[in-house]
Motif scaffolding. Structure first.
Motif, short mmCIF file in Angstrom:
data_model
loop_
_atom_site.label_atom_id
_atom_site.label_comp_id
_atom_site.label_asym_id
_atom_site.label_seq_id
_atom_site.Cartn_x
_atom_site.Cartn_y
_atom_site.Cartn_z
N VAL A 476 0.86 -1.18 0.00
CA VAL A 476 0.00 0.00 0.00
C VAL A 476 0.90 1.24 0.00
O VAL A 476 1.64 1.49 0.96
N ALA A 477 0.83 1.98 -1.09
CA ALA A 477 1.63 3.20 -1.26
C ALA A 477 0.72 4.34 -1.67
O ALA A 477 0.96 5.06 -2.64
N THR A 478 -0.36 4.48 -0.92
CA THR A 478 -1.42 5.42 -1.26
C THR A 478 -1.14 6.85 -0.81
O THR A 478 -1.97 7.74 -1.02
N GLY A 479 0.01 7.08 -0.20
CA GLY A 479 0.38 8.42 0.20
C GLY A 479 -0.48 8.95 1.32
O GLY A 479 -0.99 8.19 2.16
N GLY A 480 -0.64 10.26 1.35
CA GLY A 480 -1.42 10.88 2.41
C GLY A 480 -2.34 11.94 1.86
O GLY A 480 -2.34 12.23 0.66
N THR A 481 -3.13 12.53 2.72
CA THR A 481 -4.00 13.65 2.36
C THR A 481 -3.73 14.79 3.33
O THR A 481 -3.35 14.57 4.49
N VAL A 607 -0.98 24.51 6.31
CA VAL A 607 0.01 23.47 6.03
C VAL A 607 0.40 22.81 7.35
O VAL A 607 1.01 23.45 8.22
N HIS A 608 0.01 21.56 7.50
CA HIS A 608 0.28 20.84 8.75
C HIS A 608 0.55 19.36 8.44
O HIS A 608 0.06 18.46 9.13
N GLY A 609 1.31 19.11 7.38
CA GLY A 609 1.64 17.74 7.03
C GLY A 609 0.45 16.99 6.45
O GLY A 609 -0.61 17.56 6.17
N ASN A 610 0.66 15.70 6.27
CA ASN A 610 -0.38 14.83 5.70
C ASN A 610 -0.77 13.74 6.68
O ASN A 610 0.04 13.30 7.50
N LEU A 611 -1.98 13.28 6.55
CA LEU A 611 -2.45 12.10 7.29
C LEU A 611 -2.45 10.91 6.33
O LEU A 611 -2.81 11.06 5.16
N PRO A 612 -2.03 9.75 6.78
CA PRO A 612 -1.96 8.59 5.88
C PRO A 612 -3.31 8.26 5.25
O PRO A 612 -4.34 8.25 5.93
N ALA A 613 -3.29 8.02 3.95
CA ALA A 613 -4.49 7.52 3.26
C ALA A 613 -4.45 6.00 3.36
O ALA A 613 -3.98 5.30 2.46
N ASP A 614 -4.93 5.48 4.48
CA ASP A 614 -4.64 4.09 4.84
C ASP A 614 -5.87 3.20 4.94
O ASP A 614 -5.82 2.11 5.50
N ALA A 615 -7.01 3.64 4.39
CA ALA A 615 -8.24 2.86 4.55
C ALA A 615 -8.11 1.46 3.97
O ALA A 615 -8.48 0.47 4.63
N VAL A 616 -7.58 1.34 2.76
CA VAL A 616 -7.49 0.02 2.14
C VAL A 616 -6.49 -0.87 2.89
O VAL A 616 -6.67 -2.09 2.96
N TYR A 617 -5.49 -0.27 3.47
CA TYR A 617 -4.54 -1.04 4.27
C TYR A 617 -5.25 -1.71 5.45
O TYR A 617 -5.08 -2.91 5.70
N ARG A 655 2.91 -1.39 4.02
CA ARG A 655 2.65 -0.03 3.53
C ARG A 655 3.93 0.79 3.64
O ARG A 655 4.73 0.59 4.56
N ILE A 656 4.08 1.70 2.71
CA ILE A 656 5.33 2.46 2.60
C ILE A 656 5.03 3.93 2.29
O ILE A 656 3.91 4.29 1.93
N GLY A 657 6.06 4.77 2.43
CA GLY A 657 5.92 6.18 2.10
C GLY A 657 4.98 6.90 3.05
O GLY A 657 4.83 6.56 4.23
N ASP A 658 4.27 7.91 2.51
CA ASP A 658 3.36 8.70 3.34
C ASP A 658 2.13 7.93 3.77
O ASP A 658 1.36 8.40 4.62
N ALA A 659 1.90 6.74 3.20
CA ALA A 659 0.81 5.89 3.68
C ALA A 659 1.09 5.41 5.10
O ALA A 659 0.18 4.96 5.80
N VAL A 660 2.35 5.53 5.53
CA VAL A 660 2.73 5.22 6.91
C VAL A 660 2.72 6.49 7.74
O VAL A 660 2.04 6.59 8.77
N SER A 661 3.49 7.47 7.31
CA SER A 661 3.54 8.77 7.99
C SER A 661 4.14 9.79 7.03
O SER A 661 4.88 9.44 6.11
N ALA A 662 3.85 11.06 7.28
CA ALA A 662 4.31 12.13 6.40
C ALA A 662 5.82 12.29 6.51
O ALA A 662 6.35 12.57 7.58
N ARG A 663 6.51 12.08 5.37
CA ARG A 663 7.96 12.26 5.33
C ARG A 663 8.32 13.01 4.05
O ARG A 663 7.74 14.07 3.79
N ASN A 664 9.26 12.50 3.25
CA ASN A 664 9.60 13.22 2.03
C ASN A 664 9.83 12.23 0.88
O ASN A 664 9.67 11.02 1.02
N ILE A 665 10.22 12.76 -0.28
CA ILE A 665 10.39 11.94 -1.48
C ILE A 665 11.47 10.89 -1.25
O ILE A 665 11.31 9.72 -1.61
N HIS A 666 12.58 11.29 -0.67
CA HIS A 666 13.68 10.35 -0.45
C HIS A 666 13.24 9.19 0.44
O HIS A 666 13.51 8.03 0.14
#
Length: 679
Positions: A476-481, A607-617, A655-666
């Motif tokens: 799951v790499a659905t990013g965040g909102t 601007v206060h970061g993203n929340l994981p888009a983790d419903a399908v996870y 799950r990986i990336g922002d689907a876990v927590s708000a971080r960055n591209i790297h």
């Protein structure tokens, strides 16, 4: 017609197999001032990739009163010779030359480190960037330092390196050359002959302690491009005199100065600036310096630009340094006819900003760079059973997972809810100056497709859709909102940067941009607003604007902010938003004097970061073998994931990336690489 980049070049007694090299820089991979295994593997990878030469040890220090500023190598100690020998053996095995840059940092460091000695310079002038007040060098300081340069060059020679260069822009060597940093009234100040005296003595001592065949060069400005410095004519004259004296074998040309963040941003230009900006000046210098080999590097991040520099006789060797951090196999891919497969340097400046913020250089979108011991640049096929891998989301994390998994030989299907790849990168690239960011996800998508990954766009994948694929692994790499709800009341009245950059809301000319993240998101949105001529107030609870934005990046943002007349407010935390008539009222709290105040605007962007888009996870969690758990130790060590905590599960779930927590591209791409390279 033969490719000019692939023509060999003879530098004194050294034959360089092509015209591409990586210039000296310090990635801060050193260990106690020495180039250990990590450092060696980093440079060895560029040698494997076909570079003619890699130059190591940016700003390697020659004396103890030149303390490290960012992990510099210590060439003032014989202990480094063995490390040099080991590094040289690795690099030479691929017919790649290696040189080291040596220097005394002078005023460009801090006195309150290591031995707590005063910093020294030609005169007392303070460097704005490091803020220290240097001691004006006395005669014995000069004599001691001259010998130190010579001893450092000898250690490089004894370490089997092919040569050295002196850094002579912003450091001690050129503090004597430049009238802006040399106000001496003795034999080392005043006339050009006097200002060159220290440099001449240094180079003569280096030659004395090595041998006539050892290659010695200087990386220096031919034009400081500031009112009180030396200009082009004097810069060329300095180079002529050094060459005529037989003291230098090549000149690595710089244009500008580095004593402020703003001036450094021109020496190391970022995205949104022209490719090869110093072409005309470097070519003009070359014509005036016949017989002196000319090197250069500054935003030459693609082969077309590099080819133009060499083909038009502007340089003998062209540096592609940040480009090699993005892809150390540039030359090998060119020779295979695969230029389109070179991972592009997008000029983000993350590599350099990381040195000052995180202590090491990392490429924004190549997480294997600097991690060669554990992470591969070339993905090897799996020797195990082929698996069906379903990936949800085609942002940077999902794309890297797809690329790596497909290259491993697995059957890969990617579900993407929108009609294109990119995720948040596509939004960030909406800012005109940062449009090159899209090159990150474009490259990942092209490589994933080439490896065989199948993409299904406009598909909002739910648990049943994923299970119908009968996967062995689900990622799951659905990013965040956007999280626009950090306030006690009225969060629903705020809009997000996504709303702004995607064009989903019409913008007024009365806006508050509230930044409670302190990174690129708010500042790039500010630049977007500035580009539209919209005036706004940028408010942050931090003690400065863009606290997490590095020194190379913030000058461009500040220029945009000042150009539009934006109001900048620090130390104010927004606690509430209320609606009064056709206006929004923001309540601000100052944590220092405990006061509250109000601001009114038509729109508030939060601007206060993203929340994981983790419903399908979470829909899939109880149906998976591992219930979504990652074995953290295996993840860190690069070992397979073997957790099985649910006997009724039929697939592994991650799950990986922002689907876990708000971080960055790297972080997102690194997640994808280290998880999937062991499947």
């Amino acid at each position: 017609m033969a490719d000019p980049l692939l023509q060999p070049y003879r530098l004194k007694n050294l034959t360089l197999k092509n015209r591409i090299f990586s210039t000296s820089h310090e990635p801060a991979y050193s260990e106690a001032g020495r180039p250990g295994l990590r450092y060696q593997l980093y440079h060895e990878e560029k040698a494997k990739g076909g570079a003619a030469m890699t130059m190591i040890g940016g700003s390697s220090v020659v004396a103890k009163d030149s303390p490290q500023a960012f992990g510099n190598l210590y060439v003032h100690d014989d202990a480094i010779v063995g490390d040099f020998k080991a590094l040289a053996k690795r690099v030479h095995a691929y017919d790649c030359a290696v040189m080291c840059q040596i220097t005394h940092l002078g005023r460009r460091t801090s006195w309150h480190r290591e031995h707590w000695l005063p910093i020294i310079s030609a005169s007392h002038e303070r460097e704005p960037a490091h803020r220290g007040f240097p001691k004006t060098m006395e005669d014995f300081d000069i004599a001691r330092t001259v010998k130190a340069y010579g001893a450092a060059a000898r250690r490089c020679r004894d370490g089997d390196l092919d040569g050295v260069e002196i850094e002579a822009y912003g450091h001690l060597f050129d503090s004597f050359l430049s009238p802006r940093t040399n106000s001496r009234e003795d034999n080392y100040g005043g006339s050009l002959e006097n200002r060159m005296r220290f440099g001449m003595e240094v180079l003569a001592e280096m030659r004395r302690q090595t041998d006539p065949d050892f290659i010695i060069g200087v990386r220096m400005a031919v034009d400081e491009a500031v009112e009180d410095g030396f200009g082009f004519d004097e810069g060329v004259e300095i180079a002529k005199r050094l060459h005529k004296a037989g003291l230098v074998d090549f000149l690595n040309v710089i244009v500008g100065t580095i004593d402020t963040d703003e001036s450094l941003s021109h020496i190391i230009p970022l995205m949104g600036t022209p490719a090869g900006p110093n072409f005309a000046k470097v070519k003009a210098a070359r014509k005036l310096l016949p017989g002196l080999p000319i090197f250069h590097a500054a935003r030459v991040n693609d082969l077309a630009t590099a080819r133009h520099w060499v083909n038009d006789d502007a340089v003998d060797m062209i540096g592609m340094t940040r480009a090699h951090m993005a892809d150390p196999h540039i030359v090998a891919k060119m020779m295979r006819g695969q230029e389109e497969r070179i991972r592009p340097c997008v000029g983000a400046g993350y590599c350099i900003d990381r040195i000052y913020q995180g202590g090491e250089a990392l490429c924004l979108h190549n997480p294997a760079t600097g991690r060669e011991e554990t992470m591969p640049h070339v993905i090897a096929p799996s020797t195990g059973p082929k698996k069906k891998i379903v990936i949800v989301g085609a942002g940077p994390a999902g794309l890297e997972a797809a690329r790596v998994s497909a290259l491993r030989g697995h059957r890969v299907a990617v579900f993407e809810a929108t009609d294109r790849v990119g995720g948040q990168v596509a939004l960030a690239a909406k800012v005109a100056r940062r449009k090159e960011l899209i090159g990150i996800t474009d490259w990942l998508y092209a490589e994933a497709q080439l490896a065989g990954a199948i993409f299904r766009f406009n598909t909002y994948a739910e648990a049943a859709d994923i299970e119908a694929e009968q996967p062995d692994i689900v990622i799951v790499a659905t990013g965040g909102t956007p999280n626009t709800a950090p306030f006690k009341d009225g969060s629903d009245l705020a809009i997000s940067t996504w709303d702004v950059l995607s064009g989903q809301v019409a913008l007024s000319d009365d806006i508050i941009l509230y930044d409670d993240e302190a990174g690129h998101e708010a500042l790039s949105t500010a630049e977007f607003l500035a580009g539209k001529g919209i005036k706004f107030e940028l408010i942050t609870p931090e003690r400065l604007i863009g606290a997490e934005v590095g020194g190379l990046n913030y000058p461009a943002y500040y220029k945009a902010l000042y150009a539009t007349g934006a109001k900048l407010t620090i130390n104010q935390r927004m606690t509430r938003i209320a609606k009064e008539g056709n206006q929004l009222v923001a309540t601000l709290f100052n944590p220092y004097d405990k006061s509250t105040s109000e601001r009114r605007a038509q729109q508030i962007i939060a601007v206060h970061g993203n929340l994981p888009a983790d419903a399908v996870y979470f829909d899939l969690k109880e149906r998976s073998l591992n219930r979504g758990e990652i074995d953290i130790d295996a993840f860190i060590d690069g070992r397979p994931q073997n957790l099985k905590t649910n006997a009724n599960g039929t697939f592994q779930l991650f799950r990986i990336g922002d689907a876990v927590s708000a971080r960055n591209i790297h972080a997102a791409i690194y997640d994808g690489l280290r998880l999937c390279q062991v499947f």
